[in-house]
Design an enzyme around this catalytic site. Structure first.
Site: not given
Ligand code: IVH
Length: 514
Positions: A115, A117, A119, A242, A339, A433, A436, A451, A456
């Site tokens: 299966e 794993k 996270d 699971y 893993k 910015c 611009c 901005c 811009c």
């Protein structure tokens, strides 16, 4: 409508909504439109407002009915929520197999279930007579926290099992037989945010000038630990189950085993039949080498999964043998995690750049010493927002820990403080910015800097990209590169101008001349 008729209608609607929600959220295969679904939901809601006594705890309207609490109650798990021993390569797996084969000769002939794993955040779900009554976090493995109200907001979590495949209301019975769950069953799974939903969520956050989330796992975990379930409900949390932690079989005493299922494969099939979401890439193998090969094949393909994984799990299919093998510390002997190599590396933060988004939001990004993570060379990574840089004290010149996970854009986890060079530079959000040169503003109550110059050029480019993109006009052949050319060559001054571009203007652009 007479009361009995109305309560019948409410039951019918609950059934229908449950079934269509299951098709949408668990099977990803809806059979009615959103509009039809909403009509069913609204009709039920209206009945329940008129006659609140008709509300049942498994009504779909009760997903966000829970009250805000000031802290979570403790829940004692019915059996320890075990962990998994790790294997970091195929030889570790072979060594595990040899060890358990010596302990029990039946292992030599057993099959294996492999299966993903997942996270996510482990959740423990209690069902009594089919009704979802309680959900808890793993906590220390013995006692967790009661997060029932938050879990109810997770759309793929069944509020009642089995989810009826379909129901014949004229005859008042299901169209085909369903697998009845035992009177008490406690199911274990992982709460996750699918990679696609996470990207969508961050897009929404960005557009609203709110902080973007760092990764799906922490976002799901944080959302489920919110004290207000209404907040949890705004996060696109999903579920994948699971295992069965505990089960009280029909008419008999528990046997002392964790569940009455003979094999892990049967257990997963039963979970699916009850209506639980189960990962889709699970396979059964008759020998360990084939199982190892399958695990290895997913290392390269892990980005194609909808959710983040940190490996695969190899489980002995025969649960009687697995149970009898017992455990070492908190790790059952009958299963092992294969893993995948971590996708975290350190590199140097050479500089911090700033992007200008469609709405004018300024977003910082890391300019890195190029580094390979999981077969991909990474040169840039997101730094989320200016607060993040300050909170983590990330400085230009630092050694930084970088993570590339799933399809998520690589991000800087933080500085490696014990490797900090002497000449690092503290970064300050720009006052002007970067595109611009106009002054930057921070909106009240928002973390974002903007901005605010409507013309811009970077904002205009992002706007054109958005307008012509998939979510907008979906104009084929007009992508980022051309959008940028239109703006830098001054063919357009706002988005609508793209309709005024003439043939002869196009022919002046690079790559268009005959
Ligand atoms: S089985 C006895 N299967 O990984 C049951 N765990 O590092 C032991 N996990 O704490 C767990 N996907 O939260 C199992 N398909 C899967 C899993 C899985 C993710 C998590 C689980 C566990 C952790 C161990």
């Amino acid at each position: 409508m007479a009361e009995t008729l109305l309560s019948k209608r409410a039951a019918h609607l609950r059934q229908q909504i449950q079934y269509h929600s299951y098709r949408y959220h668990v099977l990803s295969d809806p059979s009615i439109s959103d509009k039809e679904y909403d009509a069913l939901y609204n009709e039920l809601k209206k009945i329940e407002i008129d006659q609140p006594e008709l509300i049942t705890p498994d009504s779909p309207t009760q997903r966000v009915g829970g009250a805000v609490s000031d802290k979570f109650a403790k829940v004692k798990h019915p059996a320890p929520i075990l962990s998994l021993a790790n294997a970091f390569n195929s030889d570790d797996v072979r060594a595990w197999f040899e060890r358990i084969k010596k302990l029990d000769e039946r292992v030599a002939k057993t099959e294996f279930v492999v299966e993903p794993k997942i996270d996510g955040l482990t959740v423990v779900l209690h069902y009594h007579d089919g009704l979802f009554v309680k959900g808890a976090t793993r906590g220390d493995g013995e006692t967790g926290e009661d997060i029932t109200a938050n879990l109810k907001t997770v759309k793929s979590l069944p509020l009642r099992i089995p989810v009826q495949p379909s129901f014949d209301f004229a005859q008042d019975k299901p169209n085909h037989p369903t697998t009845q769950p035992p009177p008490a069953i406690v199911v274990r799974g992982e709460a996750v945010i699918f990679v696609e939903d996470f990207a969508e969520l961050n897009k929404r956050q960005e557009a609203a000038g709110e902080k973007t989330y760092v990764n799906p796992r922490n976002t799901a975990s944080g959302a489920l630990r919110q004290l207000d379930p209404k907040l949890t409900a705004t996060r696109p949390i999903s579920l994948l189950c699971y295992s069965v932690v505990y089960q009280r079989p029909e008419g008999s005493e528990p046997s002392g085993r964790s569940s009455e299922f003979k094999t892990q494969w049967d257990l997963l099939e039963a979970l699916k039949a009850y209506g639980f979401p189960v990962a889709d890439v699970i396979k059964k193998f008759s020998n360990i080498e084939a199982a190892i090969k399958y695990c290895e094949s997913w290392n390269d393909k892990r980005d194609t999964l909808d959710y983040e994984v940190d490996g695969m799990v190899i489980k002995i299919n025969d649960l009687v043998v697995a149970d009898e093998l017992g455990f070492v510390g908190k790790d059952p002997r009958g299963a092992i995690a294969f893993k995948f190599p971590a996708r975290e590396v350190t590199t140097t933060l050479n500089d911090i750049g700033v992007n200008v988004g469609r709405t004018g939001v300024l977003t910082p990004f890391a300019i890195l010493e190029p580094v390979e993570v999981g077969g991909v060379t990474v040169r840039q990574a997101t730094l989320h927002n200016f607060d993040y840089i300050a909170e983590k004290d990330i400085r230009i010149g630092d050694r930084v820990l970088l993570k590339r996970a799933g399809d998520v854009i690589p991000y800087v986890i933080g500085p490696v403080l014990n490797a900090r060079p002497k000449d690092t530079k503290v970064f300050k959000p720009p006052k002007k910015c970067p595109t611009c040169g106009e002054p930057v503003e921070q909106a009240e109550d928002e973390v974002a800097y903007y901005c605010i110059n409507a013309s811009c050029p970077d904002q205009l480019i992002r706007n054109v990209e958005h307008f012509v993109g998939k979510g907008g006009m979906d104009m084929e052949g007009l992508g980022s590169k051309l959008a940028e050319q239109f703006v830098t060559d001054k063919l357009i001054a706002d988005v609508a101008d793209i309709f005024l571009i003439t043939n002869s203007q196009l022919l002046t652009l690079e790559g268009f001349a005959e």
